[in-house]
Design an enzyme around this catalytic site. Structure first.
Site, mmCIF file in Angstrom:
data_model
loop_
_atom_site.group_PDB
_atom_site.id
_atom_site.type_symbol
_atom_site.label_atom_id
_atom_site.label_comp_id
_atom_site.label_asym_id
_atom_site.label_seq_id
_atom_site.Cartn_x
_atom_site.Cartn_y
_atom_site.Cartn_z
ATOM 1 N N SER A 327 0.840 -1.205 0.000
ATOM 2 C CA SER A 327 0.000 0.000 0.000
ATOM 3 C C SER A 327 0.876 1.256 0.000
ATOM 4 O O SER A 327 0.633 2.200 -0.762
ATOM 5 C CB SER A 327 -0.923 -0.006 1.225
ATOM 6 O OG SER A 327 -1.620 1.211 1.320
ATOM 7 N N TRP A 330 2.573 1.623 -3.350
ATOM 8 C CA TRP A 330 1.576 2.030 -4.355
ATOM 9 C C TRP A 330 1.368 3.549 -4.308
ATOM 10 O O TRP A 330 1.200 4.186 -5.341
ATOM 11 C CB TRP A 330 0.244 1.310 -4.080
ATOM 12 C CG TRP A 330 -0.838 1.685 -5.039
ATOM 13 C CD1 TRP A 330 -1.091 1.108 -6.255
ATOM 14 C CD2 TRP A 330 -1.816 2.716 -4.887
ATOM 15 N NE1 TRP A 330 -2.155 1.722 -6.858
ATOM 16 C CE2 TRP A 330 -2.620 2.713 -6.047
ATOM 17 C CE3 TRP A 330 -2.095 3.650 -3.895
ATOM 18 C CZ2 TRP A 330 -3.677 3.597 -6.232
ATOM 19 C CZ3 TRP A 330 -3.137 4.531 -4.078
ATOM 20 C CH2 TRP A 330 -3.915 4.495 -5.230
ATOM 21 N N HIS A 331 1.409 4.101 -3.104
ATOM 22 C CA HIS A 331 1.135 5.539 -2.983
ATOM 23 C C HIS A 331 2.248 6.405 -3.557
ATOM 24 O O HIS A 331 2.000 7.543 -3.948
ATOM 25 C CB HIS A 331 0.878 5.913 -1.518
ATOM 26 C CG HIS A 331 -0.523 5.628 -1.098
ATOM 27 N ND1 HIS A 331 -0.915 4.409 -0.637
ATOM 28 C CD2 HIS A 331 -1.641 6.397 -1.105
ATOM 29 C CE1 HIS A 331 -2.210 4.426 -0.360
ATOM 30 N NE2 HIS A 331 -2.674 5.628 -0.640
ATOM 31 N N GLY A 332 3.455 5.910 -3.611
ATOM 32 C CA GLY A 332 4.498 6.737 -4.203
ATOM 33 C C GLY A 332 5.880 6.157 -4.044
ATOM 34 O O GLY A 332 6.120 5.291 -3.186
ATOM 35 N N PHE A 474 -0.679 9.937 -7.480
ATOM 36 C CA PHE A 474 -0.366 8.562 -7.078
ATOM 37 C C PHE A 474 -0.711 7.595 -8.195
ATOM 38 O O PHE A 474 -0.705 6.442 -8.032
ATOM 39 C CB PHE A 474 -1.098 8.177 -5.782
ATOM 40 C CG PHE A 474 -0.765 9.093 -4.635
ATOM 41 C CD1 PHE A 474 0.500 9.645 -4.527
ATOM 42 C CD2 PHE A 474 -1.709 9.420 -3.691
ATOM 43 C CE1 PHE A 474 0.813 10.504 -3.490
ATOM 44 C CE2 PHE A 474 -1.406 10.273 -2.642
ATOM 45 C CZ PHE A 474 -0.140 10.812 -2.549
#
Lengths: 474, 299
Positions: A327, A330-332, A474
Site C-alpha cells: 500500500s 503504491w502511494h508513491g 499517485f
C-alpha cells in the site's frame, strides 16, 4: 478532465445530453452500443486531451491484460497458467515501474553501492507519471487475477473492456472497480433513472464542497506551514497536521464522491470509496472506511493469497505488514510512503494483538477510541506529506518542543470556521443519528436550503482555480 | 436555478455595498484606486512597494501628491489594471514601478492577480485583462457570487477596520528580522533556468508603452532585500532597451548590511522604509527633472 475545472462545468452537461440522446435516437439494443462507444470515445478523448502519447500507455495496459486474460482462460492446467499470469502481470506493471519507480529503485541501488564503497551515478528519468497510472493498472491487474482464479470469464468484447479500464469518471483517482461490478453494467443497456441521477447530483455537490471549500482552503494553510515548519511554532505544525488530515480527506473523498456522482448521472453504480473514515474506532476499521476500493484490492490480491488471517498469528502479522508495505509503495516512490505504510501495518498488528480491532463494547469508549485512532492516523499523515522521513521526525519533535501559540491567518480561519463544522456535523450525524438526517431530508425546504447553501459556499469560499487532486499524482 | 440566481444577485449587491463602504484595508485601497486616485506620483507593485515606499516623505520632499497603490502579492497583471484605472482620473505624471521578478515577468499562476481587480472589471480595458489570463473569466464574472469568491472575510474585516487614508496607501511593518542576510550575487546558471511568462512580458511592455504615450515618467525601482531568490536580469535588460530609468538599492551598502531595517528577508520594516524612501528621493530628483513632463513638476 478534472471535476473542479470550468471545463467540467460546460463539457459534462454536453456529454450527459449526448450520451442519453444516443439512447433515444437509436432504438433497441443498438442504443446501448452507441452510448457505450460514445462513452469510450469521451474517455479516451479526455485522456488524450492531457497527453496523446500517454494514451498509448493506457491502451497498451488494456491490450496486454485483455489478451493475457484470453490466453489464461484457454489453459486449463494451473502450471502453465502460472507462467502466463506472471508474464501478463510483469508486462502490465512495466509502465508503472518505469514511470513511477525507476528513479527510486536506481537511487536506492546507488545508495547501497555507495554504502559498500562503490560510487555510482544512476541515470534519472525526468518523465511525468501518466495520470491515473496506478489506478488503471491495478484495475486491469485485478481483472487478470480474477480470470486466473476463474472468478470471472475473460471478456471477449475489446470495446467493453477498453471502457472498463478507461471509464473517465474513475480513471484519474479511482475508485478501483472490480470487473464483476462494472463490466456487466457496461454490457447491459441503461435506462435513464431520475432517482439515481438526483443522487448523483447530490454526490457531485457534496464532493465539490469537500474539494474546493474544505481541502483546497486547508491546503493553503498546510502549504504555508510545511514550507518552513521550523519558522512557526510547534502548535502551528500540530494544527497544520490536523488540517492536512482533513485536507487529504476532503480532496480524495471529494474526488471519489464526484466520480460516484458523475457515474450515477451516466447510469452506472460504482463503489462508494469513503465512509466517514475519521470516525473509525481503530486503524483496522479506518481501512474499511478509507479508500475502500484499494483496501478491497489489496485484501483480495495480496493479503488473502499470502494466507490472510487463517494461518498462525505471526504469519498473519507478516501478511498485514506486507500488504501495507505494498500500500505504501503504491502511494508513491519515496521512503516516506513506505514508512507511512509500515506505521499503518504495525498499528494494525498491535491492535490485533491487543484485541482492539474489534468494535468497542460500551458507547462511552467510542469517542476515546475515535480520538486515539485519529491521533495515530494524523501522525502517520505527517510522514506522508513531508518529503523525507527525517523532516517528519523533525516536525513531530517540533510539535512537542515549541508550544507557543499557533500562527493563525484570520482569513484562512474564517474559511475554516465555515467548512469544517459543516463536514464534521454531516459525518457525525450520518454516523450516529442517521434517523434524524433522514427525517430532515424528507422536507423539501430543508433539502433545497442545503443545496443552495452548499452551492453558495462553493462559489463564495471555494478555491476555484481548478487545483489538482492530491491522489492524481499517485 | 431561480433561487440560485436570486442569491447570486443579492450577494453581488451586498458585496458591492460592503466594498464601497469599507473604511480601510485592501478593499478600501482597491476602491480608492478605482474611484478617485488622481495623485501626481503613484507607486505600483507588490508588497515590496506597499511596505517600502512612504508617500509622506516623497510628498514633502518632491512637493507632489503621492499615492502608494502597491498590493501584497500583486504583479504586472494587476499593475496594468491599476494604470488603466489611474488614466481615467487623469492626474498621474510619474509612476514608480517596484519590479518583482516572480510577479512581473517569470511564470507563475496569473489567476492569483485577478481577485483584487474584480471590483474594477467594468473599467475599459480591465475586462480584457481577465480574458487574457483565462477566457472562462468572461462567463465566470457574470456571477455575483464568483465576484466575491474568497473575498467575503476580507470584505467583512475591512468594513470593521479603521480608516487608513492618512498613510496614502502605505502599509508599514513594525517588527525586526532576527535571521541572517541571504543576499548573494545573482547566479546566471540559475537565473538562466527561469521560465518567462509571455503574457506578463507583453503586459509589461504595454505598461511602458502606455506611460510613454501618455507622457508619464516611468521609473523602475528595485528596493532592498536580503533574499537570494530574485532574478532581475531580464527586468534590467528590458529597462535598458526601453530606456526606463532604474533605481536600485544595490549601490547603497547600508541596505544589505543593516538587517535591523528588515522585517523579513524580502521586506523592510518602517524604519527601513523611511530610510529607503529618503534615499530614493535623492535618486528620483534628477530623473524627474529630466522627465518629459518636467515643466509641470514642482521639483
Amino acid at each position: 478532465m478534472i471535476f473542479n475545472s470550468f471545463q467540467f462545468v460546460w463539457l459534462f452537461p454536453l456529454i450527459f445530453v449526448l450520451y442519453w440522446g444516443c439512447s433515444r435516437l437509436w432504438p433497441g439494443r443498438r442504443a446501448g452500443d452507441v452510448a457505450k462507444y460514445f462513452l469510450l470515445a469521451v474517455s479516451y478523448g479526455l485522456y488524450a486531451q492531457w497527453s496523446v502519447p500517454y494514451t498509448l500507455i493506457l491502451f497498451g495496459v488494456t491490450l496486454v491484460t485483455f489478451f493475457f486474460a484470453l490466453l489464461i482462460e484457454r489453459r486449463k492446467a494451473f502450471g502453465r497458467k502460472k507462467y502466463i499470469i506472471w508474464a501478463g502481470v510483469s508486462l502490465t506493471l512495466f509502465p508503472l515501474l518505469v514511470f513511477k519507480y525507476f528513479n527510486f529503485i536506481t537511487g536506492a541501488g546507488a545508495s547501497v553501492l555507495q554504502w559498500i564503497g562503490i560510487d555510482a551515478a544512476p541515470p534519472a528519468l525526468e518523465w511525468v507519471v501518466p495520470l491515473g497510472l496506478s489506478f488503471y493498472t491495478f484495475q486491469a491487474l485485478g481483472y487478470l487475477w480474477d480470470v486466473y482464479y476463474a472468478k470471472i470469464k475473460a471478456e471477449r468484447n475489446f470495446g467493453d473492456y477498453m471502457l472498463f479500464v478507461a471509464f473517465f469518471p474513475q480513471i484519474l483517482c479511482g475508485p478501483i472497480s472490480r470487473p464483476d461490478e462494472l463490466l456487466p453494467q457496461i454490457k447491459s443497456p441503461r435506462e435513464f433513472d431520475y432517482t439515481r441521477a438526483v443522487s448523483g447530483l447530490k454526490y457531485l455537490l457534496w464532493g465539490m464542497f469537500l474539494k474546493v471549500v474544505l481541502a483546497d482552503r486547508l491546503g493553503i494553510y498546510v502549504d504555508t506551514i510545511y514550507a518552513e515548519p521550523l519558522k512557526y511554532s510547534g502548535s502551528s505544525s500540530l494544527l497544520a497536521s490536523i488540517c492536512y488530515s482533513l485536507q487529504i480527506y476532503g480532496d480524495f473523498a471529494g474526488y471519489s464522491f464526484m466520480a460516484l456522482g458523475v457515474a450515477r448521472l451516466l447510469g452506472f453504480d460504482i463503489i462508494k470509496n469513503f465512509n466517514r473514515p475519521y470516525l473509525a474506532t481503530s486503524v483496522s476499521a479506518f481501512w474499511k472506511r478509507w479508500n475502500i476500493s484499494l483496501t478491497r484490492w489489496l485484501t483480495t490480491y495480496i493479503y488473502i493469497p499470502l494466507g490472510g488471517s487463517r494461518c498462525g498469528k505471526l504469519r498473519t502479522y507478516r501478511n498485514i505488514m506486507l500488504t501495507f508495505l505494498v500500500s505504501g509503495i503504491w502511494h508513491g516512490a519515496n521512503w516516506t510512503f513506505i514508512f507511512w505504510g509500515v506505521i499503518h501495518g504495525a498499528a494494525q498488528c498491535v491492535e490485533k494483538f491487543l484485541g482492539w480491532n474489534m468494535a468497542p463494547r460500551g458507547k462511552w469508549s467510542v469517542l476515546p477510541r475515535i480520538l486515539f485512532t485519529f491521533v495515530i492516523v494524523n501522525f502517520a499523515w505527517i510522514f506522508f506529506r513531508l518529503p523525507t522521513i527525517g523532516e517528519g521526525w523533525e516536525v513531530i519533535r517540533h510539535i512537542f518542543s515549541s508550544p507557543a501559540a499557533p500562527y493563525i491567518h484570520p482569513t484562512t480561519f474564517f474559511h475554516l470556521a465555515v467548512a469544517v463544522p459543516i463536514v464534521v456535523a454531516a459525518d457525525v450525524m450520518r454516523e450516529f443519528t442517521p434517523g434524524i438526517l433522514a427525517g430532515l431530508n424528507r422536507y423539501t425546504v430543508v433539502r433545497w436550503s442545503a443545496y443552495v447553501i452548499l452551492l453558495t459556499l462553493i462559489l463564495t469560499f471555494g478555491v476555484l482555480d481548478s487545483g489538482q487532486f492530491i491522489y492524481v499524482s499517485f | 436555478m431561480a433561487i440560485m440566481m436570486m442569491v447570486d444577485l443579492a450577494v453581488g449587491m451586498a458585496a458591492g455595498l460592503l466594498r464601497q463602504r469599507a473604511p480601510g484595508g485592501v478593499t478600501h485601497k482597491a476602491e480608492y484606486i478605482r474611484q478617485r486616485a488622481d495623485e501626481e506620483l503613484v507607486i505600483v507593485g507588490s508588497s515590496r512597494a506597499s511596505h517600502h515606499i512612504v508617500p509622506r516623505i516623497l510628498r514633502d520632499s518632491l512637493g507632489v501628491s503621492v499615492y502608494n497603490a502597491g498590493m501584497d502579492g500583486m504583479g504586472i497583471v494587476y499593475n496594468y489594471g491599476v494604470l488603466l484605472q489611474l488614466l481615467r482620473h487623469g492626474g498621474v505624471r510619474t509612476v514608480i514601478y517596484e519590479l518583482t521578478p516572480w510577479n512581473d515577468y517569470l511564470t507563475d499562476d496569473n489567476g492569483q492577480y485577478l481577485p483584487n481587480l474584480r471590483n474594477a472589471y467594468g473599467v475599459p480595458g480591465v475586462d480584457s485583462l481577465f480574458w487574457s489570463v483565462d477566457p472562462s473569466e468572461r462567463i465566470k464574472m457574470m456571477s455575483g457570487l464568483y465576484r466575491v469568491n474568497s473575498m467575503l472575510p476580507r470584505l467583512g474585516f475591512d468594513n470593521l477596520s479603521a480608516a487608513t487614508d492618512t498613510l496614502w496607501g502605505y502599509e508599514p511593518l513594525w517588527s525586526r528580522y532576527a535571521g541572517a542576510s541571504r543576499l548573494q550575487e545573482e547566479d546566471p546558471s540559475v537565473s538562466g533556468k527561469y521560465e518567462y511568462d509571455p503574457l506578463k512580458i507583453d503586459l509589461l511592455k504595454k505598461f511602458i508603452r502606455t506611460c510613454r504615450e501618455r507622457n508619464i515618467q516611468l521609473v523602475f525601482s528595485v528596493s532592498p532585500y536580503l533574499d537570494r531568490n530574485y532574478s532581475y536580469r531580464y527586468g534590467m535588460a528590458l529597462a535598458e532597451k526601453e530606456r526606463v530609468p532604474v533605481v536600485t538599492f544595490r549601490s547603497e551598502p547600508q541596505f544589505f548590511e543593516d538587517i535591523s531595517l528588515y522585517q523579513d528577508p524580502s521586506h523592510l520594516n518602517n524604519t527601513g522604509a523611511e530610510l529607503y524612501t529618503r534615499w530614493l528621493v535623492g535618486k528620483l530628483k534628477p530623473i524627474l527633472a529630466d522627465s518629459p513632463g518636467a515643466g509641470r513638476d514642482t521639483i
